[in-house]
Design a protein around this motif. Structure first.
Motif, PDB file in Angstrom:
ATOM      1  N   GLY A 103       0.810  -1.084   0.201  1.00 20.93           N
ATOM      2  CA  GLY A 103      -0.005   0.075  -0.073  1.00 20.93           C
ATOM      3  C   GLY A 103       0.804   1.301   0.003  1.00 20.93           C
ATOM      4  O   GLY A 103       1.969   1.289  -0.468  1.00 20.93           O
ATOM      5  N   GLY A 104       0.562   2.272   0.552  1.00 22.02           N
ATOM      6  CA  GLY A 104       0.944   3.652   0.512  1.00 22.02           C
ATOM      7  C   GLY A 104       1.060   4.202  -0.686  1.00 22.02           C
ATOM      8  O   GLY A 104      -0.063   4.507  -1.498  1.00 22.02           O
ATOM      9  N   PRO A 105       2.145   4.506  -1.291  1.00 23.57           N
ATOM     10  CA  PRO A 105       2.310   4.990  -2.664  1.00 23.57           C
ATOM     11  C   PRO A 105       1.644   4.027  -3.784  1.00 23.57           C
ATOM     12  O   PRO A 105       1.408   4.678  -4.802  1.00 23.57           O
ATOM     13  CB  PRO A 105       3.666   5.263  -2.749  1.00 23.57           C
ATOM     14  CG  PRO A 105       4.453   4.152  -2.018  1.00 23.57           C
ATOM     15  CD  PRO A 105       3.583   4.034  -0.571  1.00 23.57           C
ATOM     16  N   VAL A 106       1.550   2.909  -3.482  1.00 21.08           N
ATOM     17  CA  VAL A 106       1.142   1.859  -4.813  1.00 21.08           C
ATOM     18  C   VAL A 106      -0.399   2.305  -4.861  1.00 21.08           C
ATOM     19  O   VAL A 106      -0.812   1.892  -5.997  1.00 21.08           O
ATOM     20  CB  VAL A 106       1.464   0.482  -4.118  1.00 21.08           C
ATOM     21  CG1 VAL A 106       0.700  -0.500  -5.133  1.00 21.08           C
ATOM     22  CG2 VAL A 106       2.900   0.428  -3.974  1.00 21.08           C
ATOM     23  N   THR A 107      -1.243   2.501  -3.881  1.00 20.91           N
ATOM     24  CA  THR A 107      -2.463   2.865  -3.794  1.00 20.91           C
ATOM     25  C   THR A 107      -2.868   4.360  -3.772  1.00 20.91           C
ATOM     26  O   THR A 107      -3.974   4.813  -3.495  1.00 20.91           O
ATOM     27  CB  THR A 107      -3.207   2.147  -2.684  1.00 20.91           C
ATOM     28  OG1 THR A 107      -2.508   2.469  -1.450  1.00 20.91           O
ATOM     29  CG2 THR A 107      -3.142   0.695  -2.988  1.00 20.91           C
TER      30      THR A 107
END
Length: 385
Positions: A103-107
């Motif tokens: 998650g984080g920058p990925v989402t």
């Protein structure tokens, strides 16, 4: 433990875009299948065929018990930012697969509770207590397992520049700037409780060390006790000396960070699965803290092959485990049970957030209680540290 940008390096976005073009892992692990798990740990037909866990960052030692369930036979999908493989219980195949999504920058830094609401394939998501309270009305979740007892979220400073500081409240007695990632609920609490002043907090933190180093440590900064103290002393060549910190937990904000939660409306549907799965998580988390090295090596490989945009070293993972043990992050000592919740602590967080959220114009429901946010129903009380 947020919502905040976590350990985001300036090159991260570029690296992720580059990683999207990368092939899947070239190291798929052993081809031999694992023996079947005992009947009480067989999840086939009880849990979804693929148990999907949505995290809010890339793999890290704080969640070693989860990644330990993948053993060494996992595969890495660098394009989708997913690690997957047979879900193992003490080396035995439970009959289902485990898929862990970064998650984080990925989402786009979306809250996990929001991702869970829009993607019904997610079985469990990493949702901190404060996020669960904030989103209880529109995105209700129910936490069923706590990988950590205390949040490693901290505020840090230079002991050379500020030798007299021991607590976050000491910073608030000065006009020193405190840099954090905008949107962090704990900072709203620290200001509302009078420990920091609104005039001194600065929400422009981008996750990198440049400003703290350039300021010579004259400012204070958010961080994680499992990460930045090691990173600043050992990996950031422009600093290479200790930092001091206080846990936000110790300021009166005792959230359960990144607890594994389900959508609240799935409690009955997933109950048969959770009765078997949660004890597996409990045992794996305890086993990881006892013997972390093999899983840490796997986590280091995962981060590299996911093209996360930063290096996660074996030494940093080992430091995180030391902090989990020594700071009581894994087990605060109140009970010996692995992964359980203290409803009184959740009530403390709810009481701390209620005036903050009310002031912001979206108060939690007057009848919201701890048992709507966390549950020990699936915790095996006999599994202890």
């Amino acid at each position: 433990m947020r919502f905040a940008v976590r350990r985001l390096l300036p090159v991260l976005a570029v690296a992720i875009l580059a990683g999207a073009c990368a092939a899947n892992s070239a190291e798929p692990g052993p081809a031999a299948s694992a023996p079947p798990a005992p009947a009480e740990q067989n999840l086939a037909g009880v849990c979804p065929a693929t148990v999907v866990v949505q995290m809010n960052w890339f793999p890290q030692a704080e969640h070693g018990g989860l990644y330990r369930l993948l053993g060494s036979g996992f595969t890495v999908d660098a394009e989708r930012k997913v690690v997957s493989g047979p879900l193992l219980a003490e080396g035995g195949d439970t009959g289902v697969r485990l898929e862990v999504r970064a998650g984080g920058p990925v989402t786009g830094f979306q809250r996990v509770s929001a991702l869970m609401a829009t993607d019904q394939s997610i079985t469990l998501g990493a949702v901190a207590t404060d996020e669960a309270v904030q989103e209880a009305a529109s995105l209700p979740t129910l936490a069923v397992f706590a990988p950590m007892d205390k949040s490693p979220q901290m505020v840090m400073w230079s002991p050379e520049q500020h030798p007299d500081w021991q607590h976050i409240s000491d910073i608030g007695r000065t006009d020193t700037t405190v840099v954090y990632s905008s949107g962090a609920s704990y900072m709203d609490y620290l200001v509302h409780s009078g420990q920091l002043k609104q005039s001194q907090v600065d929400g422009s933190y981008d996750g990198g060390p440049a400003r703290f180093v350039a300021e010579g440590g004259r400012i204070a900064q958010q961080g994680y006790a499992t990460n930045e103290p090691y990173q600043y002393q050992n990996e950031i060549t422009a600093w290479h000396r200790p930092v001091r910190f206080e846990l936000v937990h110790d300021s009166g904000y005792p959230i359960y960070p990144e607890a594994l939660a389900i959508r609240a409306d799935q409690a009955d549907t997933l109950a048969p699965c959770l009765r078997r799965l949660v004890p597996i998580l409990q045992r794996s988390t305890a086993a990881y803290l006892r013997e972390p090295d093999t899983t840490n090596a796997a986590i280091v490989r995962m981060v590299r092959e996911l093209n996360a945009g930063y290096e996660y070293s074996a030494d940093r993972a080992a430091f995180a485990v030391t902090q989990l043990r020594e700071l009581g992050l894994a087990n605060d000592g109140r009970t010996a049970v692995v992964g359980d919740f203290d409803p009184a602590r959740v009530t403390t967080v709810l009481d701390a957030l209620r005036p903050v959220l009310t002031e912001q114009g979206h108060p939690p429901a007057a009848d919201l209680t701890a048992d709507a946010v966390v549950s020990n129903a699936f915790i095996d009380q006999s599994i202890q540290w």
